[in-house]
Design an enzyme around this catalytic site. Structure first.
Site, mmCIF file in Angstrom:
data_model
loop_
_atom_site.group_PDB
_atom_site.id
_atom_site.type_symbol
_atom_site.label_atom_id
_atom_site.label_comp_id
_atom_site.label_asym_id
_atom_site.label_seq_id
_atom_site.Cartn_x
_atom_site.Cartn_y
_atom_site.Cartn_z
ATOM 1 N N ASP A 123 -6.924 -28.546 35.567
ATOM 2 C CA ASP A 123 -7.976 -27.865 36.329
ATOM 3 C C ASP A 123 -8.149 -28.477 37.723
ATOM 4 O O ASP A 123 -9.105 -28.178 38.430
ATOM 5 C CB ASP A 123 -9.306 -27.888 35.570
ATOM 6 C CG ASP A 123 -9.870 -29.302 35.424
ATOM 7 O OD1 ASP A 123 -9.140 -30.278 35.750
ATOM 8 O OD2 ASP A 123 -11.031 -29.444 35.006
ATOM 9 N N VAL A 125 -8.794 -31.563 38.368
ATOM 10 C CA VAL A 125 -9.627 -32.783 38.315
ATOM 11 C C VAL A 125 -9.102 -33.653 37.180
ATOM 12 O O VAL A 125 -8.894 -33.170 36.064
ATOM 13 C CB VAL A 125 -11.122 -32.430 38.036
ATOM 14 C CG1 VAL A 125 -11.982 -33.688 38.051
ATOM 15 C CG2 VAL A 125 -11.621 -31.407 39.034
ATOM 16 N N ASP A 133 -3.955 -35.198 31.974
ATOM 17 C CA ASP A 133 -4.437 -33.805 31.988
ATOM 18 C C ASP A 133 -4.024 -33.087 33.267
ATOM 19 O O ASP A 133 -4.073 -31.863 33.331
ATOM 20 C CB ASP A 133 -5.957 -33.726 31.792
ATOM 21 C CG ASP A 133 -6.732 -34.557 32.806
ATOM 22 O OD1 ASP A 133 -6.239 -35.631 33.201
ATOM 23 O OD2 ASP A 133 -7.814 -34.121 33.213
ATOM 24 N N GLU A 134 -3.616 -33.845 34.279
ATOM 25 C CA GLU A 134 -3.163 -33.219 35.526
ATOM 26 C C GLU A 134 -1.677 -33.476 35.800
ATOM 27 O O GLU A 134 -1.126 -32.905 36.721
ATOM 28 C CB GLU A 134 -3.991 -33.731 36.710
ATOM 29 C CG GLU A 134 -5.473 -33.437 36.580
ATOM 30 C CD GLU A 134 -5.786 -31.969 36.369
ATOM 31 O OE1 GLU A 134 -5.261 -31.127 37.115
ATOM 32 O OE2 GLU A 134 -6.552 -31.656 35.439
ATOM 33 N N HIS A 287 -12.830 -7.926 20.498
ATOM 34 C CA HIS A 287 -13.793 -7.029 19.834
ATOM 35 C C HIS A 287 -13.358 -6.693 18.401
ATOM 36 O O HIS A 287 -14.176 -6.260 17.592
ATOM 37 C CB HIS A 287 -14.060 -5.767 20.684
ATOM 38 C CG HIS A 287 -13.063 -4.670 20.551
ATOM 39 N ND1 HIS A 287 -12.081 -4.423 21.490
ATOM 40 C CD2 HIS A 287 -12.897 -3.730 19.586
ATOM 41 C CE1 HIS A 287 -11.366 -3.384 21.098
ATOM 42 N NE2 HIS A 287 -11.836 -2.942 19.955
ATOM 43 N N SER A 432 -6.745 -0.514 19.036
ATOM 44 C CA SER A 432 -7.297 -1.720 19.677
ATOM 45 C C SER A 432 -6.553 -2.987 19.282
ATOM 46 O O SER A 432 -6.163 -3.141 18.123
ATOM 47 C CB SER A 432 -8.757 -1.894 19.274
ATOM 48 O OG SER A 432 -9.540 -1.062 20.058
ATOM 49 N N GLY A 433 -6.422 -3.881 20.225
ATOM 50 C CA GLY A 433 -5.758 -5.171 19.989
ATOM 51 C C GLY A 433 -4.253 -5.071 20.120
ATOM 52 O O GLY A 433 -3.568 -6.058 20.333
HETATM 53 C C1 4AZ Z 1 -11.025 1.910 19.987
HETATM 54 O O1 4AZ Z 1 -12.198 2.134 19.669
HETATM 55 C C2 4AZ Z 1 -10.485 2.540 21.221
HETATM 56 N N1 4AZ Z 1 -8.881 5.656 24.739
HETATM 57 C C3 4AZ Z 1 -9.234 2.213 21.674
HETATM 58 C C4 4AZ Z 1 -8.740 2.779 22.829
HETATM 59 C C5 4AZ Z 1 -9.488 3.667 23.524
HETATM 60 C C6 4AZ Z 1 -10.740 4.056 23.099
HETATM 61 C C7 4AZ Z 1 -11.246 3.472 21.940
HETATM 62 C C8 4AZ Z 1 -8.938 4.260 24.787
HETATM 63 O O2 4AZ Z 1 -10.288 1.190 19.299
#
Ligand code: 4AZ
Length: 483
Positions: A123, A125, A133-134, A287, A432-433
């Site tokens: 980082d 520092v 660490d650096e 999420h 998602s993901g």
């Molecule tokens: C979902 O809820 C989700 N159109 C994933 C992608 C998008 C909207 C919702 C994009 O997993």
């Protein structure tokens, strides 16, 4: 479709991001051991009551001796228990110092036994007693995987000159990025671009000392070659992609086409997608692992399987650990990324392979062709798909995606938009993901993880993905701290 008339801006990677990373494990200084009582029962001061029933041996005359022997027995038992506990604690400490000096997500400063959180590593520092660490800061830069080392003196990154370099050094650098030795791929010299003015060179006369202590900055590199380092054979798909190929509006995938794609099941049903980056680590969205889904034991990962029906007949890979980005924001979906560590490593095959994490310095163009894949719904409000689907989506420039008629400023630097402003093709619930990938220099790169969007495939509401280039550094630090 997006079209940009003026000079195209770049989605540029800035690999050196000092980030606030909070440990998902024990707070520093917290006592990691279960408390045990030091209140050893004192010698009983009462006289044992004499049993009154007939069959008992009379004890009244020998009560003094019986009392003494009972006390002795109690003391022996207590001492034995204490001895066992002490041995267990001693064994733990021996294991801890030999195997794994730093608990939780902490990284050890060299072999000093001093531990630092990943956020304080590289980082700018110095925190470690000898500044490790650096001085152990390495990264791979650009599409050619050029190895660069950070100089805390000049506060800049230098490519490593190929002179005297070998695979053993390559393995050390890969380990310092969180990779395991068993996936090491290669280290080779590539022609240095004209833009390199200084290099890190090996001082071969320095003897058998730490790699980073052997490196010094120099304006010359005799071979004119810099080190290109591959810590894992990533980004290789064994099946070509049919571009006009549903997701929403995509087509069914074949085995080996998206070999990094995993289906993540919670309590036995497909919930989210994910991408394989090493034998043990999966990238997904934060999420996906929120709230009741944050328990690793409720998850199973399925790799190399196209149909959900088939997954229900299989065991899947157990998840050992989930690391969600500490700055993930539920409302804005800022930093929507998480890592899952599998209990047992994957065996790579033609149908199970890792995707490459984008290196800093990779430039993705607006409109760059990318592909999304997943078992998500095939229309807004639909159920998840039985087959793995995929579709091509072009990147959309952030400023355009943030315009008032699209997402009106909701697209943060940790996000990237992709899709069609006319609608009809998009990721959807259940994707998602999962991965947003692109092919550059014959390698498949993870550009993003499917994050959010308003509905699915609606006009002017493209898909929004986590901007992986921003997270590469966070991923490496966390893999390294949780090896
Ligand atoms: C979902 O809820 C989700 N159109 C994933 C992608 C998008 C909207 C919702 C994009 O997993």
């Amino acid at each position: 479709m997006t079209s940009i008339a003026s000079a195209p801006p770049y989605y540029e990677n800035h690999g050196f991001h000092p980030e606030n990373i909070y440990s998902t494990r024990q707070p520093v200084g917290a006592n990691p051991y279960p408390p045990f009582s030091t209140n050893i029962p004192s010698v009983p001061s009462y006289v044992p009551r004499v049993a009154t029933h007939q069959s008992s041996r009379p004890v009244a005359h020998s009560s003094g001796r019986t009392c003494t022997s009972t006390v002795k027995k109690i003391i022996i038992i207590i001492l034995s228990i204490l001895l066992v506990i002490c041995c267990a604690i001693a064994a733990f400490f021996i294991w801890y110092f030999v195997e794994n000096r730093c608990l939780g997500s902490l990284i050890e400063c060299g072999s000093s036994g001093v531990c630092m959180p990943p956020s304080q590593w590289c980082d700018g520092v110095s925190h470690c007693p000898n500044g490790e660490d650096e001085t152990r800061c390495v990264r791979l830069f650009g599409p050619d995987f050029i190895l660069e080392v950070y100089s805390p003196i000049s506060k800049s990154w230098y490519p490593v000159c190929q002179d005297d370099w070998n695979d053993n050094y390559g393995r050390i650098a890969c380990k310092d990025m969180g990779y395991n030795a068993d996936t090491y791929y290669y280290s080779r010299g590539v022609a240095a671009e004209g833009s390199f003015k200084s290099y890190m060179k090996l001082n071969t006369s320095a003897g058998d000392i730490d790699l980073y202590k052997k490196l010094y900055s120099s304006d010359s590199c005799a071979s004119g070659k810099v080190v290109s380092l591959r810590c894992i054979d990533c980004g290789l798909s064994t099946r070509s992609v049919n571009i006009m190929s549903r997701i929403v509006g995509g087509s069914g995938a074949v085995l080996g086409q998206w070999p990094w794609q995993v289906s993540l099941h919670a309590q036995g049903i497909h919930v989210c997608g994910g991408s394989i980056i090493t034998r043990q680590w999966i990238v997904t969205a934060a999420h996906c692992v929120e709230g009741r889904f944050s328990d690793p034991y409720s998850w199973r990962a399925f790799a190399g399987i196209l149909n959900q029906n088939e997954m229900f007949l299989r065991d899947g890979y157990r998840v050992q650990q989930i690391i969600s980005h500490p700055d993930y924001d539920t409302d804005s979906k800022d930093n929507d990324i998480a890592l899952m560590k599998l209990e047992t490593p994957l065996t790579f095959t033609d149908t199970i392979r890792p995707v490459c994490l984008p290196n800093p310095g990779m430039m993705f163009q607006p409109n760059q062709q990318c592909w999304i894949s997943g078992w998500g719904a095939e229309y807004q409000g639909g159920k998840t798909s039985n087959n793995l689907n995929y579709v091509m989506v072009p990147l959309i420039e952030r400023s355009r995606c943030n315009s008032i008629y699209i997402y009106n400023g909701m697209i943060l630097p940790t996000m990237i938009c992709a899709g069609y402003l006319g609608g009809g093709i998009d990721s959807c619930q259940g994707d998602s993901g999962g991965p947003l990938v692109t092919n550059k220099n014959s390698v498949w790169w993870l550009v993003g993880d499917t994050s959010w969007g308003t509905g699915c495939a609606s006009p002017n509401r493209p898909g929004v993905y986590g901007n992986m280039t921003v997270f590469t550094d966070w991923i490496y630090k966390n893999m390294q701290a949780n090896r």
